[in-house]
Design a protein around this motif. Structure first.
Motif, short mmCIF file in Angstrom:
data_model
loop_
_atom_site.label_atom_id
_atom_site.label_comp_id
_atom_site.label_asym_id
_atom_site.label_seq_id
_atom_site.Cartn_x
_atom_site.Cartn_y
_atom_site.Cartn_z
N CYS A 91 -5.85 1.35 1.41
CA CYS A 91 -5.18 -0.02 2.01
C CYS A 91 -4.62 0.28 3.33
CB CYS A 91 -3.83 -0.46 1.17
SG CYS A 91 -4.23 -1.21 -0.41
N ARG A 92 -4.29 1.61 3.60
CA ARG A 92 -4.02 1.99 5.02
C ARG A 92 -5.25 1.93 5.90
NH1 ARG A 92 -0.83 7.34 6.24
NH2 ARG A 92 -0.44 7.09 8.29
N SER A 93 -6.16 2.38 5.42
CA SER A 93 -7.63 2.21 6.10
C SER A 93 -8.03 0.93 6.62
CB SER A 93 -8.62 2.92 5.39
OG SER A 93 -8.60 4.22 5.22
N MET A 94 -7.41 -0.03 5.51
CA MET A 94 -8.02 -1.32 5.95
C MET A 94 -6.73 -2.19 6.62
SD MET A 94 -9.05 -2.07 1.91
CE MET A 94 -9.06 -3.76 1.92
N ASN A 95 -5.98 -1.49 7.26
CA ASN A 95 -4.56 -2.14 8.10
C ASN A 95 -3.79 -2.98 7.14
OD1 ASN A 95 -5.14 -0.76 10.37
ND2 ASN A 95 -6.64 -2.08 10.84
N ASN A 96 -3.89 -2.73 5.76
CA ASN A 96 -3.03 -3.30 4.71
C ASN A 96 -1.87 -2.67 4.62
OD1 ASN A 96 -1.93 -5.20 2.61
ND2 ASN A 96 -3.84 -5.31 1.69
N PHE A 97 -0.89 -2.58 5.61
CA PHE A 97 0.15 -1.86 5.22
C PHE A 97 1.24 -2.00 4.36
CE2 PHE A 97 -1.47 -1.69 9.84
CZ PHE A 97 -1.94 -0.20 9.71
N ASP A 98 1.50 -3.24 3.94
CA ASP A 98 2.20 -3.99 3.17
C ASP A 98 1.81 -3.58 1.53
OD1 ASP A 98 3.99 -5.01 4.80
OD2 ASP A 98 3.05 -7.27 4.78
N GLU A 99 0.57 -3.47 1.43
CA GLU A 99 0.22 -3.06 0.01
C GLU A 99 0.12 -1.63 0.19
OE1 GLU A 99 -3.73 -3.80 -2.98
OE2 GLU A 99 -3.61 -4.89 -1.15
N ALA A 100 -0.17 -0.98 1.25
CA ALA A 100 -0.33 0.53 1.16
C ALA A 100 1.15 1.22 0.72
CB ALA A 100 -0.66 0.96 2.60
N LEU A 101 2.19 0.48 1.40
CA LEU A 101 3.42 1.10 1.36
C LEU A 101 4.00 0.53 -0.06
CD1 LEU A 101 6.23 1.85 2.29
CD2 LEU A 101 6.76 -0.31 3.01
N GLU A 102 3.59 -0.42 -0.62
CA GLU A 102 3.74 -0.59 -2.27
C GLU A 102 2.95 0.56 -2.94
OE1 GLU A 102 2.32 -4.04 -5.37
OE2 GLU A 102 3.05 -4.41 -3.59
N MET A 103 1.96 0.94 -2.79
CA MET A 103 1.33 1.97 -3.49
C MET A 103 1.95 3.21 -3.16
SD MET A 103 -1.28 0.66 -5.32
CE MET A 103 -2.04 -0.87 -5.25
N TYR A 104 2.25 3.59 -1.90
CA TYR A 104 3.07 4.92 -1.79
C TYR A 104 4.32 4.98 -2.52
CZ TYR A 104 -0.11 6.30 2.19
OH TYR A 104 -1.17 6.72 3.13
N GLU A 105 4.91 3.74 -2.55
CA GLU A 105 6.32 3.76 -3.32
C GLU A 105 6.09 4.13 -4.67
OE1 GLU A 105 7.72 -0.20 -1.97
OE2 GLU A 105 8.89 0.60 -0.48
N MET A 106 5.03 3.35 -5.05
CA MET A 106 4.61 3.71 -6.62
C MET A 106 4.36 5.17 -6.78
SD MET A 106 5.20 0.90 -8.54
CE MET A 106 4.43 1.45 -10.08
N ASN A 121 5.46 17.59 -3.74
CA ASN A 121 4.59 16.07 -3.77
C ASN A 121 5.47 15.12 -3.41
OD1 ASN A 121 2.56 18.00 -4.95
ND2 ASN A 121 2.14 16.65 -6.76
N ALA A 122 6.66 14.92 -4.14
CA ALA A 122 7.61 13.68 -3.61
C ALA A 122 7.83 13.74 -2.35
CB ALA A 122 8.91 13.78 -4.63
N ALA A 123 8.24 14.86 -1.86
CA ALA A 123 8.57 14.82 -0.26
C ALA A 123 7.39 14.53 0.65
CB ALA A 123 8.98 16.45 0.01
N GLY A 124 6.06 14.83 0.11
CA GLY A 124 4.88 14.64 0.93
C GLY A 124 4.67 13.04 0.97
N VAL A 125 4.84 12.33 -0.13
CA VAL A 125 4.76 10.94 -0.16
C VAL A 125 5.70 10.39 0.78
CG1 VAL A 125 4.99 8.88 -1.56
CG2 VAL A 125 3.92 10.85 -2.59
N CYS A 126 6.99 10.80 0.72
CA CYS A 126 7.84 10.12 1.94
C CYS A 126 7.12 10.38 3.26
CB CYS A 126 9.21 10.91 1.78
SG CYS A 126 9.98 10.50 0.23
N ALA A 127 6.55 11.39 3.54
CA ALA A 127 6.09 11.65 4.84
C ALA A 127 4.85 10.56 5.13
CB ALA A 127 5.64 12.92 4.98
N ASN A 128 4.27 10.20 4.29
CA ASN A 128 3.04 9.14 4.33
C ASN A 128 3.98 7.75 4.34
OD1 ASN A 128 0.68 10.50 4.15
ND2 ASN A 128 1.29 11.20 2.24
N MET A 129 5.02 7.67 3.57
CA MET A 129 5.38 6.14 3.86
C MET A 129 6.07 5.99 5.04
SD MET A 129 7.05 5.89 -0.08
CE MET A 129 8.61 6.16 0.48
N ALA A 130 6.77 7.10 5.87
CA ALA A 130 7.16 7.02 7.02
C ALA A 130 6.02 6.76 8.02
CB ALA A 130 7.73 8.40 7.37
N ALA A 131 4.56 7.26 7.88
CA ALA A 131 3.58 7.13 8.91
C ALA A 131 3.24 5.82 8.96
CB ALA A 131 2.51 7.98 8.53
#
Length: 131
Positions: A91-106, A121-131
Protein backbone atom coordinates in the motif's frame (compact mmCIF):
# COMPACT_ATOMS: atom_id res chain seq x y z
CA UNK A 1 12.57 -13.44 -13.04
CA UNK A 2 16.12 -12.51 -12.06
CA UNK A 3 16.92 -12.11 -15.76
CA UNK A 4 14.19 -9.52 -16.19
CA UNK A 5 11.91 -11.89 -18.11
CA UNK A 6 8.96 -10.95 -15.96
CA UNK A 7 6.16 -12.12 -18.26
CA UNK A 8 7.71 -15.56 -18.75
CA UNK A 9 8.37 -15.86 -15.03
CA UNK A 10 4.83 -14.80 -14.18
CA UNK A 11 3.41 -17.45 -16.53
CA UNK A 12 5.49 -20.14 -14.86
CA UNK A 13 4.68 -18.94 -11.33
CA UNK A 14 0.98 -18.81 -12.18
CA UNK A 15 1.09 -22.31 -13.67
CA UNK A 16 2.80 -23.54 -10.51
CA UNK A 17 0.12 -21.90 -8.37
CA UNK A 18 -2.68 -23.37 -10.49
CA UNK A 19 -1.22 -26.86 -10.16
CA UNK A 20 -0.85 -26.42 -6.39
CA UNK A 21 -4.48 -25.24 -6.07
CA UNK A 22 -5.72 -28.16 -8.18
CA UNK A 23 -3.78 -30.68 -6.10
CA UNK A 24 -4.28 -29.29 -2.61
CA UNK A 25 -7.30 -26.98 -2.76
CA UNK A 26 -7.43 -23.20 -2.48
CA UNK A 27 -7.39 -23.15 1.34
CA UNK A 28 -4.25 -25.22 1.80
CA UNK A 29 -1.29 -23.40 3.47
CA UNK A 30 1.00 -24.25 0.54
CA UNK A 31 -1.26 -22.20 -1.72
CA UNK A 32 -0.71 -19.21 0.54
CA UNK A 33 3.03 -19.84 0.40
CA UNK A 34 2.90 -19.69 -3.39
CA UNK A 35 1.51 -16.15 -3.09
CA UNK A 36 3.36 -15.03 0.00
CA UNK A 37 5.50 -12.06 0.89
CA UNK A 38 8.95 -11.01 -0.28
CA UNK A 39 10.78 -12.65 2.62
CA UNK A 40 9.97 -16.13 1.31
CA UNK A 41 11.30 -17.79 -1.84
CA UNK A 42 7.77 -18.76 -2.85
CA UNK A 43 6.62 -15.15 -3.01
CA UNK A 44 7.23 -15.12 -6.72
CA UNK A 45 3.90 -13.89 -8.02
CA UNK A 46 3.67 -10.83 -5.76
CA UNK A 47 7.36 -10.06 -6.28
CA UNK A 48 6.99 -10.28 -10.05
CA UNK A 49 3.95 -8.01 -10.07
CA UNK A 50 5.80 -5.57 -7.82
CA UNK A 51 8.85 -5.59 -10.12
CA UNK A 52 6.56 -4.74 -13.03
CA UNK A 53 4.96 -1.88 -11.13
CA UNK A 54 1.68 -3.81 -10.99
CA UNK A 55 1.15 -2.95 -7.34
CA UNK A 56 -2.61 -3.38 -7.24
CA UNK A 57 -2.31 -6.92 -8.61
CA UNK A 58 0.49 -7.69 -6.16
CA UNK A 59 -1.69 -6.42 -3.33
CA UNK A 60 -4.56 -8.68 -4.41
CA UNK A 61 -2.22 -11.68 -4.36
CA UNK A 62 -1.03 -10.71 -0.88
CA UNK A 63 -4.63 -10.26 0.32
CA UNK A 64 -5.53 -13.73 -0.97
CA UNK A 65 -2.54 -15.20 0.84
CA UNK A 66 -3.50 -13.31 4.01
CA UNK A 67 -7.02 -14.73 3.92
CA UNK A 68 -5.69 -18.26 3.73
CA UNK A 69 -3.30 -17.64 6.64
CA UNK A 70 -6.09 -16.31 8.85
CA UNK A 71 -8.34 -19.24 7.96
CA UNK A 72 -5.63 -21.84 8.56
CA UNK A 73 -3.79 -20.35 11.55
CA UNK A 74 -6.15 -17.84 13.16
CA UNK A 75 -5.44 -14.14 13.59
CA UNK A 76 -2.59 -14.40 16.08
CA UNK A 77 0.11 -16.16 14.08
CA UNK A 78 3.43 -14.89 12.73
CA UNK A 79 2.45 -15.56 9.10
CA UNK A 80 -0.64 -13.39 9.60
CA UNK A 81 1.49 -10.63 11.14
CA UNK A 82 3.94 -10.87 8.24
CA UNK A 83 1.15 -10.69 5.70
CA UNK A 84 -0.24 -7.52 7.32
CA UNK A 85 3.27 -6.05 7.08
CA UNK A 86 3.63 -6.99 3.42
CA UNK A 87 0.22 -5.61 2.50
CA UNK A 88 1.12 -2.38 4.33
CA UNK A 89 4.39 -2.14 2.42
CA UNK A 90 2.58 -2.67 -0.88
CA UNK A 91 0.00 0.00 0.00
CA UNK A 92 2.88 2.31 0.80
CA UNK A 93 4.38 1.59 -2.65
CA UNK A 94 1.04 2.67 -4.09
CA UNK A 95 1.07 5.90 -2.02
CA UNK A 96 -2.04 4.68 -0.23
CA UNK A 97 -0.78 5.81 3.15
CA UNK A 98 -4.08 5.54 5.02
CA UNK A 99 -4.51 1.87 4.13
CA UNK A 100 -0.79 1.26 4.76
CA UNK A 101 -1.11 2.73 8.25
CA UNK A 102 -4.17 0.58 8.95
CA UNK A 103 -2.26 -2.55 7.90
CA UNK A 104 0.81 -1.54 9.95
CA UNK A 105 -1.47 -1.04 12.96
CA UNK A 106 -2.93 -4.53 12.48
CA UNK A 107 0.59 -5.92 12.09
CA UNK A 108 1.62 -4.21 15.31
CA UNK A 109 -1.40 -5.54 17.21
CA UNK A 110 -0.72 -9.11 16.09
CA UNK A 111 3.03 -8.86 16.79
CA UNK A 112 2.32 -7.44 20.24
CA UNK A 113 -0.21 -10.19 21.02
CA UNK A 114 2.21 -12.91 19.88
CA UNK A 115 5.48 -11.59 21.32
CA UNK A 116 4.63 -8.85 23.82
CA UNK A 117 5.05 -5.11 23.56
CA UNK A 118 8.81 -5.15 24.25
CA UNK A 119 9.70 -7.55 21.43
CA UNK A 120 11.83 -6.22 18.52
CA UNK A 121 9.14 -7.18 16.00
CA UNK A 122 6.60 -4.91 17.71
CA UNK A 123 9.16 -2.10 17.93
CA UNK A 124 10.09 -2.48 14.26
CA UNK A 125 6.49 -2.04 13.18
CA UNK A 126 6.33 1.22 15.14
CA UNK A 127 9.30 2.50 13.13
CA UNK A 128 7.48 1.67 9.88
CA UNK A 129 4.32 3.41 11.08
CA UNK A 130 6.36 6.53 11.85
CA UNK A 131 7.94 6.56 8.39
Amino acid sequence: EAQGKHEEALSLFTLSLDITINLLGADHPDVALACKDVSTRSSNIAITYHAQGRYAEALEVLKGSHGVYVKVHGLYHQLVADSFFNMASMCRSMNNFDEALEMYEMNHAVEEKIHGEDHPNAAGVCANMAA
